[in-house]
Design a protein around this motif. Structure first.
Motif, PDB file in Angstrom:
ATOM      1  N   VAL A  54       0.854  -1.186   0.000  1.00 26.95           N
ATOM      2  CA  VAL A  54       0.000   0.000   0.000  1.00 26.95           C
ATOM      3  C   VAL A  54       0.893   1.240   0.000  1.00 26.95           C
ATOM      4  O   VAL A  54       1.702   1.429   0.894  1.00 26.95           O
ATOM      5  N   ASP A  55       0.740   2.069  -1.026  1.00 23.95           N
ATOM      6  CA  ASP A  55       1.546   3.279  -1.140  1.00 23.95           C
ATOM      7  C   ASP A  55       0.783   4.524  -0.716  1.00 23.95           C
ATOM      8  O   ASP A  55       1.378   5.484  -0.247  1.00 23.95           O
ATOM      9  N   GLY A  56      -0.533   4.523  -0.936  1.00 23.57           N
ATOM     10  CA  GLY A  56      -1.311   5.715  -0.649  1.00 23.57           C
ATOM     11  C   GLY A  56      -2.661   5.406  -0.044  1.00 23.57           C
ATOM     12  O   GLY A  56      -3.212   4.324  -0.240  1.00 23.57           O
ATOM     13  N   LEU A  57      -3.177   6.362   0.695  1.00 28.01           N
ATOM     14  CA  LEU A  57      -4.493   6.271   1.312  1.00 28.01           C
ATOM     15  C   LEU A  57      -5.267   7.504   0.879  1.00 28.01           C
ATOM     16  O   LEU A  57      -4.816   8.634   1.077  1.00 28.01           O
ATOM     17  N   LYS A  58      -6.413   7.298   0.258  1.00 27.65           N
ATOM     18  CA  LYS A  58      -7.212   8.392  -0.286  1.00 27.65           C
ATOM     19  C   LYS A  58      -8.525   8.508   0.479  1.00 27.65           C
ATOM     20  O   LYS A  58      -9.267   7.544   0.606  1.00 27.65           O
ATOM     21  N   PHE A  59      -8.793   9.704   0.986  1.00 28.85           N
ATOM     22  CA  PHE A  59     -10.095   9.970   1.594  1.00 28.85           C
ATOM     23  C   PHE A  59     -11.048  10.255   0.442  1.00 28.85           C
ATOM     24  O   PHE A  59     -10.871  11.229  -0.275  1.00 28.85           O
ATOM     25  N   SER A  60     -12.044   9.429   0.256  1.00 25.20           N
ATOM     26  CA  SER A  60     -12.930   9.531  -0.902  1.00 25.20           C
ATOM     27  C   SER A  60     -14.017  10.575  -0.744  1.00 25.20           C
ATOM     28  O   SER A  60     -14.581  10.741   0.332  1.00 25.20           O
ATOM     29  N   GLY A  61     -14.310  11.237  -1.858  1.00 26.61           N
ATOM     30  CA  GLY A  61     -15.476  12.102  -1.978  1.00 26.61           C
ATOM     31  C   GLY A  61     -15.675  13.135  -0.897  1.00 26.61           C
ATOM     32  O   GLY A  61     -16.798  13.445  -0.541  1.00 26.61           O
ATOM     33  N   GLY A  62     -14.617  13.671  -0.342  1.00 28.68           N
ATOM     34  CA  GLY A  62     -14.772  14.696   0.685  1.00 28.68           C
ATOM     35  C   GLY A  62     -15.115  14.156   2.054  1.00 28.68           C
ATOM     36  O   GLY A  62     -15.537  14.905   2.936  1.00 28.68           O
ATOM     37  N   SER A  63     -14.928  12.853   2.269  1.00 23.52           N
ATOM     38  CA  SER A  63     -15.280  12.261   3.560  1.00 23.52           C
ATOM     39  C   SER A  63     -14.547  12.948   4.712  1.00 23.52           C
ATOM     40  O   SER A  63     -15.098  13.073   5.805  1.00 23.52           O
ATOM     41  N   HIS A  64     -13.338  13.428   4.470  1.00 26.41           N
ATOM     42  CA  HIS A  64     -12.580  14.089   5.536  1.00 26.41           C
ATOM     43  C   HIS A  64     -13.244  15.387   5.994  1.00 26.41           C
ATOM     44  O   HIS A  64     -13.021  15.828   7.117  1.00 26.41           O
ATOM     45  N   SER A  65     -14.063  15.975   5.139  1.00 26.75           N
ATOM     46  CA  SER A  65     -14.733  17.221   5.524  1.00 26.75           C
ATOM     47  C   SER A  65     -15.787  16.982   6.601  1.00 26.75           C
ATOM     48  O   SER A  65     -16.230  17.929   7.251  1.00 26.75           O
ATOM     49  N   LEU A  66     -16.186  15.730   6.803  1.00 25.14           N
ATOM     50  CA  LEU A  66     -17.186  15.393   7.815  1.00 25.14           C
ATOM     51  C   LEU A  66     -16.569  14.894   9.115  1.00 25.14           C
ATOM     52  O   LEU A  66     -17.272  14.668  10.088  1.00 25.14           O
ATOM     53  N   MET A  67     -15.267  14.689   9.114  1.00 31.47           N
ATOM     54  CA  MET A  67     -14.597  14.074  10.261  1.00 31.47           C
ATOM     55  C   MET A  67     -13.907  15.116  11.126  1.00 31.47           C
ATOM     56  O   MET A  67     -13.409  16.117  10.620  1.00 31.47           O
ATOM     57  N   PRO A  68     -13.817  14.825  12.431  1.00 32.51           N
ATOM     58  CA  PRO A  68     -13.079  15.748  13.306  1.00 32.51           C
ATOM     59  C   PRO A  68     -11.582  15.723  12.979  1.00 32.51           C
ATOM     60  O   PRO A  68     -11.031  14.677  12.634  1.00 32.51           O
ATOM     61  N   LYS A  69     -10.945  16.870  13.096  1.00 39.52           N
ATOM     62  CA  LYS A  69      -9.518  16.968  12.764  1.00 39.52           C
ATOM     63  C   LYS A  69      -8.645  15.987  13.557  1.00 39.52           C
ATOM     64  O   LYS A  69      -7.740  15.394  12.979  1.00 39.52           O
ATOM     65  N   PRO A  70      -8.889  15.776  14.862  1.00 40.34           N
ATOM     66  CA  PRO A  70      -8.039  14.820  15.588  1.00 40.34           C
ATOM     67  C   PRO A  70      -8.119  13.397  15.005  1.00 40.34           C
ATOM     68  O   PRO A  70      -7.116  12.685  14.978  1.00 40.34           O
ATOM     69  N   PHE A  71      -9.281  13.017  14.509  1.00 45.96           N
ATOM     70  CA  PHE A  71      -9.421  11.694  13.890  1.00 45.96           C
ATOM     71  C   PHE A  71      -8.583  11.617  12.619  1.00 45.96           C
ATOM     72  O   PHE A  71      -7.853  10.651  12.401  1.00 45.96           O
TER      73      PHE A  71
END
Length: 185
Positions: A54-71
């Motif tokens: 595994v070289d990369g991890l992609k947060f799909s479709g803006g999912s990170h915009s719904l998550m708390p920053k510490p997570f």
């Protein structure tokens, strides 16, 4: 299910796969989508068992915009411990519509939580090339990588059916349909 054979993919130690970080033959996985429950354990299990591939991890479709920053910071930290870069996925185009200052803030926020790459969905941006290059320079000046995403959409009826395929021969077009097919490159 007779007649079917399922075999394990084996990676020969002599395979042409460079050591991480790789510049080609890169494998990027999507995750943690929209759920926060047990995502850390799932990611840790993947990184521990298959992290070398595994070289990369992609947060799909803006999912990170719904998550708390510490997570997000914790996910990024775990990924980096396994030499895995972390990409925002295609979300920047939503912010670009709010102007350059919104995009600049987004880039700074992404840097602050530890993202390595900001994906730019070139097809949906519909901006002049010079503007796109300005956004790429902004991303790079923040110390991040810009990853353009190119998607080609065409009408499903433009694809000849199997019975109509003839190498090098003219194939009459089928009537247009309303279904769309996407080819991501």
């Amino acid at each position: 299910m007779s007649g079917y054979y399922y075999g394990w993919k084996s990676f020969d130690e002599y395979e042409d796969r460079a050591e991480k970080p790789r510049r080609f033959g890169v494998t990027e996985m999507r995750s943690p989508h929209y759920t926060l429950s047990s995502s850390h354990n799932v990611l840790e299990d993947i990184f521990e068992s298959m992290g070398q591939f595994v070289d990369g991890l992609k947060f799909s479709g803006g999912s990170h915009s719904l998550m708390p920053k510490p997570f997000i910071e914790e996910v990024v930290k775990r990924a980096h411990q396994h030499d895995v870069y972390v990409s925002t996925g295609d979300w920047a185009e939503h912010l670009i519509r709010n102007g350059p200052s919104a995009f600049k803030e987004y880039v700074e926020d992404c840097k602050q939580v530890g993202f390595d790459t900001i994906e730019l969905n070139v097809g949906s941006l519909e901006i002049p090339e010079e503007t796109l290059l300005r956004y790429v320079r902004l991303v790079k000046s923040a110390g991040l990588k810009a990853k353009p995403k190119f998607a080609v959409m065409f009408n499903k009826s433009d694809i000849p059916s199997d019975r109509d395929r003839a190498f090098g021969a003219y194939v009459a077009r089928a009537p247009r349909s309303t279904g769309m097919t996407m080819d991501f490159r």
